[in-house]
Enzyme design. Structure first.
Site, mmCIF file in Angstrom:
data_model
loop_
_atom_site.group_PDB
_atom_site.id
_atom_site.type_symbol
_atom_site.label_atom_id
_atom_site.label_comp_id
_atom_site.label_asym_id
_atom_site.label_seq_id
_atom_site.Cartn_x
_atom_site.Cartn_y
_atom_site.Cartn_z
ATOM 1 N N HIS A 50 -2.798 -12.927 7.821
ATOM 2 C CA HIS A 50 -2.799 -11.734 6.990
ATOM 3 C C HIS A 50 -2.411 -12.116 5.569
ATOM 4 C CE1 HIS A 50 -3.449 -8.567 9.953
ATOM 5 N NE2 HIS A 50 -2.608 -9.180 10.775
ATOM 6 N N ALA A 51 -2.941 -11.405 4.600
ATOM 7 C CA ALA A 51 -2.495 -11.602 3.227
ATOM 8 C C ALA A 51 -1.035 -11.194 3.138
ATOM 9 C CB ALA A 51 -3.344 -10.765 2.273
#
Length: 207
Positions: A50-51
Site C-alpha cells: 500500500h502507498a
C-alpha cells in the site's frame, strides 16, 4: 465468434450473472490473496505494498474493486428479484442478513487464530482485545446495505445528489471540524498521515 466451451459457460450462467463481473471478482480475489501472502514480508515489490500516504499502487485498487463489484452485483440481483415479484422489503431484509453475515465472518476470521509456537502468545490480548472492529469484510458489509437501500428507495438523480452531498460534506468536515490531539491541542484542517479528522475518528471509535 466465441469458442464452443465459452458459449456453453455463458448459457449456464443465471440471468442475473454477468461473466465480465465474475472474471473481475476472480482477478480481484487472486490479487488480494497475493497481497496478503507475498511469500516473505521482508522482500516486497512495490506493487504488493500500500502507498504509505500519498500516491497509489495496484494494491490500493483491490478494495475499490470489491466495492465496485458490490455495486454492480446489487443492480443485477435486485433487478432479477424484482422481476420475479420480490418486494423491496424482502430484498432489504435479505440484504441486512447478508450484512450481518459479512460482519460476523470478518470478526470470526480475525479471532480464529492461535499461535501455538509462541509460548508468550495471548489470544485475549493479541486477538480479542486488539481486534480491528471495522475490518475489510465489515466495511464491505456496511457499504453493501447502505448502497442496497439507496438503490431500492432513491431515484437515480437522488442517488447522484446524495453522492455529491456526501463528498462535499466529507471534505468540509475534514477541512473545518476541530478535533483534539493526544497532547490536548485542538486543531483542524490537517491532511497529514495519522493526523487528520478521519484518523482521529477511527482511533476514537474503531481503534
Amino acid at each position: 465468434m466465441l469458442p464452443d466451451h465459452c458459449q456453453k459457460i455463458l448459457q449456464q450462467l443465471p440471468s442475473h450473472r454477468l461473466l465480465a463481473l465474475d472474471v473481475l471478482r476472480g482477478l480481484t480475489i487472486t490479487a488480494m490473496i497475493l497481497v496478503n501472502n507475498p511469500g516473505s514480508w521482508s522482500y516486497l515489490f512495490w506493487p504488493l505494498k500500500h502507498a504509505d500516504w500519498h500516491g497509489l499502487t495496484p494494491t490500493d485498487l483491490i478494495f475499490p474493486f470489491f466495492i465496485f463489484i458490490v455495486g454492480m452485483s446489487i443492480t443485477l440481483s435486485v433487478n432479477a428479484m424484482q422481476a420475479k415479484g420480490v418486494s423491496k422489503q424482502q430484498i432489504l431484509k435479505s440484504g441486512a442478513l447478508r450484512t450481518v453475515k459479512l460482519i460476523a465472518l470478518g470478526w470470526f476470521l480475525a479471532l480464529f487464530y492461535y499461535n501455538f509456537r509462541d509460548t508468550n502468545f495471548s489470544w485475549l490480548e493479541q486477538r480479542l482485545f486488539s481486534i480491528r472492529v471495522m475490518g475489510v469484510l465489515q466495511r464491505i458489509g456496511l457499504v453493501y446495505i447502505i448502497a442496497l437501500a439507496c438503490y431500492l428507495y432513491l431515484k437515480p438523480k437522488h442517488i447522484a445528489l446524495t453522492l455529491a452531498a456526501l463528498l462535499i460534506g466529507y471534505g468540509a468536515l475534514m477541512q473545518y471540524m476541530p478535533y483534539t490531539l493526544l497532547n490536548g491541542e485542538t486543531t483542524s484542517g490537517q491532511w497529514l498521515y495519522g493526523n487528520n479528522l478521519s484518523a482521529w475518528l477511527d482511533n476514537l471509535l474503531l481503534f
